[in-house]
Design a protein around this motif. Structure first.
Motif, PDB file in Angstrom:
ATOM      1  N   SER A   6       1.351 -64.138  37.259  1.00  0.00           N
ATOM      2  CA  SER A   6       1.645 -62.780  37.720  1.00  0.00           C
ATOM      3  C   SER A   6       3.055 -62.363  37.353  1.00  0.00           C
ATOM      4  O   SER A   6       3.324 -61.216  37.034  1.00  0.00           O
ATOM      5  CB  SER A   6       1.446 -62.693  39.232  1.00  0.00           C
ATOM      6  N   HIS A  65       4.130 -59.249  34.859  1.00  0.00           N
ATOM      7  CA  HIS A  65       5.029 -58.211  35.342  1.00  0.00           C
ATOM      8  C   HIS A  65       6.283 -58.122  34.474  1.00  0.00           C
ATOM      9  O   HIS A  65       6.767 -57.038  34.157  1.00  0.00           O
ATOM     10  CB  HIS A  65       5.405 -58.495  36.793  1.00  0.00           C
ATOM     11  N   ASP A  77       8.220 -62.214  46.417  1.00  0.00           N
ATOM     12  CA  ASP A  77       7.120 -61.592  45.679  1.00  0.00           C
ATOM     13  C   ASP A  77       7.595 -61.267  44.267  1.00  0.00           C
ATOM     14  O   ASP A  77       8.562 -60.512  44.099  1.00  0.00           O
ATOM     15  CB  ASP A  77       6.684 -60.322  46.403  1.00  0.00           C
ATOM     16  N   SER A 118      14.976 -57.007  41.274  1.00  0.00           N
ATOM     17  CA  SER A 118      15.134 -56.884  39.823  1.00  0.00           C
ATOM     18  C   SER A 118      16.402 -57.551  39.305  1.00  0.00           C
ATOM     19  O   SER A 118      16.403 -58.171  38.238  1.00  0.00           O
ATOM     20  CB  SER A 118      15.141 -55.404  39.426  1.00  0.00           C
ATOM     21  N   ARG A 167       7.750 -54.997  32.323  1.00  0.00           N
ATOM     22  CA  ARG A 167       9.100 -54.460  32.475  1.00  0.00           C
ATOM     23  C   ARG A 167       9.825 -54.415  31.132  1.00  0.00           C
ATOM     24  O   ARG A 167      10.566 -53.477  30.840  1.00  0.00           O
ATOM     25  CB  ARG A 167       9.906 -55.326  33.464  1.00  0.00           C
ATOM     26  N   ASN A 202       6.547 -59.257  42.257  1.00  0.00           N
ATOM     27  CA  ASN A 202       6.415 -57.825  41.989  1.00  0.00           C
ATOM     28  C   ASN A 202       7.343 -56.966  42.844  1.00  0.00           C
ATOM     29  O   ASN A 202       7.229 -55.740  42.831  1.00  0.00           O
ATOM     30  CB  ASN A 202       4.962 -57.388  42.210  1.00  0.00           C
ATOM     31  N   ASP A 203       8.232 -57.595  43.582  1.00  0.00           N
ATOM     32  CA  ASP A 203       9.164 -56.855  44.439  1.00  0.00           C
ATOM     33  C   ASP A 203      10.293 -56.298  43.571  1.00  0.00           C
ATOM     34  O   ASP A 203      11.184 -57.028  43.131  1.00  0.00           O
ATOM     35  CB  ASP A 203       9.720 -57.796  45.504  1.00  0.00           C
ATOM     36  N   ASP A 204      10.266 -54.995  43.347  1.00  0.00           N
ATOM     37  CA  ASP A 204      11.246 -54.367  42.457  1.00  0.00           C
ATOM     38  C   ASP A 204      12.669 -54.491  42.979  1.00  0.00           C
ATOM     39  O   ASP A 204      13.630 -54.455  42.206  1.00  0.00           O
ATOM     40  CB  ASP A 204      10.886 -52.888  42.270  1.00  0.00           C
TER      41      ASP A 204
END
Length: 387
Positions: A11, A15, A66, A73, A19, A68-70
């Protein structure tokens, strides 16, 4: 470089590729958080670090978060400080390749997942080389456990990243009741030009239960308003020369009752620990000054909610401003929804558009450079006490 050295999860790879395709894989260019005391910073926002202390060790990071937790970044997809490498990201213990990580000998654990308590202890048991755990939040009640308390790790948090906006909320809540804002709104709807007397905050007393970073930020604004400040804290000696406090009390039941009886506005900003759970109950509300306003922006379970409701319904308290609750989301059947003298916010009064990004950037841009240089880390937390 950071991506190539990772124990990658499918995952995460997907992702990250997305990006990169979007052209968003870059270091954070966000301005310094206004919530951080600039005088404490050595690296974040300081630009060229060529004259900094030389790197003394590597930071080999595992992120319990996570993918996918922006908000992460800056850690997951940004250019990390010299000497820092991200090894793996996951939300559960079984998502990590433990054998590979044991060979890589990680020494830093970054934690932001809300269900991190159990996997954190599992990772600490499996990865004995971890020296430092950093949580992205200010409160660490979501990770405290006997296992963490017994470990040798040094724990830090994001204290200071949320204090400024919570202090603004505190003063807004005081004014909400002092100026009778609900009445103003109703009169506007009724096209009613009825004048009435208002209360002045100047000269009123703000009692702060839990005089930590958030409590002091509230006291700072209250001081500007001309309010008196009574602070309650575990170590009152730390406030000996604090110009914001008119009185400092120890964390005893007698002192708490004294604060309740003297305060026009009672602010609870204490963390949730075994000692503070149910700290404010029937006895404390019985000692409260008549028509005091109660404000809670710490943790919901610190307050006996039934006792609070009783004090509000009886008229003992003028009102309450609540950003946190025993159960969240607040159940639709809660009596608090029905009380006209209660201001309710959904635990979001520190939720600016970038607040979590800034919390991660503090870890990446300030504490990581300190760690690789063996300098003192900011925001040390007592992992046994819970704050």
């Amino acid at each position: 470089k950071n991506l190539l050295t990772m124990t990658l999860l499918p995952s995460f790879v997907t992702h990250a590729a997305k990006r990169i395709a979007q052209g968003s894989l870059h270091s954070s260019l966000r301005p310094l958080s206004s919530l951080t005391d600039p005088s404490m910073l050595r690296y974040w926002g300081k630009g060229n670090l060529q004259n900094a202390i030389p790197i003394q060790r590597e930071a080999r990071i595992v992120s319990l978060s996570d993918p996918n937790d922006d908000a992460n970044s800056a850690l997951n997809y940004g250019a990390l400080p010299e000497g820092a490498h991200l090894l793996a990201i996951g939300t559960k213990f079984d998502e990590f390749d433990i054998r590979t990580l044991q060979e890589q000998e990680p020494n830093v654990l970054f934690v932001s997942h809300p269900l991190a308590r159990k996997p954190l202890v599992q990772l600490l048991d499996a990865l004995p080389t971890v020296e430092w755990v950093h949580t992205r939040s200010a409160g660490i009640d979501f990770v405290t456990s006997p296992g963490l308390s017994a470990s040798k790790v040094y724990v830090t948090n994001a204290r200071g990243q949320f204090s400024s906006t919570l202090a603004e909320y505190c003063m807004m809540a005081c004014s909400y009741f002092a100026k009778s804002l609900p009445r103003l709104i109703q009169q506007k709807q009724d096209r009613n030009w009825g004048k009435y007397d208002v209360l002045e905050l100047r000269g009123a007393t703000l009692g702060v239960v839990g005089y930590g970073d958030i409590g002091r930020a509230c006291a700072k604004l209250a001081h500007v308003y001309g309010m008196k400040v009574v602070a309650l804290r575990r170590h009152p000696d730390l406030c000996v020369d604090d110009p914001l406090c008119d009185k400092v009390l120890p964390s005893t039941t007698e002192a708490l009752n004294e604060l309740m009886s003297e305060s026009d506005y009672i602010l609870v900003s204490a963390p949730l620990t075994d000692d503070t759970r149910g700290l404010i109950g029937p006895t404390q509300f019985a000692h409260a000054k008549d028509q005091a306003v109660f404000i809670n922006l710490g943790r919901g379970p610190v307050v006996d909610e039934d006792a609070l409701i009783a004090a509000l319904k009886s008229g003992k308290l003028k009102g309450a401003a609540l950003d946190v609750f025993t159960e969240e989301p607040l159940p639709v059947e809660s009596e608090l929804w029905d009380l006209d003298n209660v201001l309710i916010s959904p635990h979001n009064m520190d939720q600016t558009a970038t607040f979590m990004h800034e919390a991660t950037e503090f870890f990446v841009n300030e504490n990581l450079p300190r760690f690789v240089r063996k300098e003192e880390l900011l925001n040390h937390v007592d992992k046994v006490a819970g704050y």
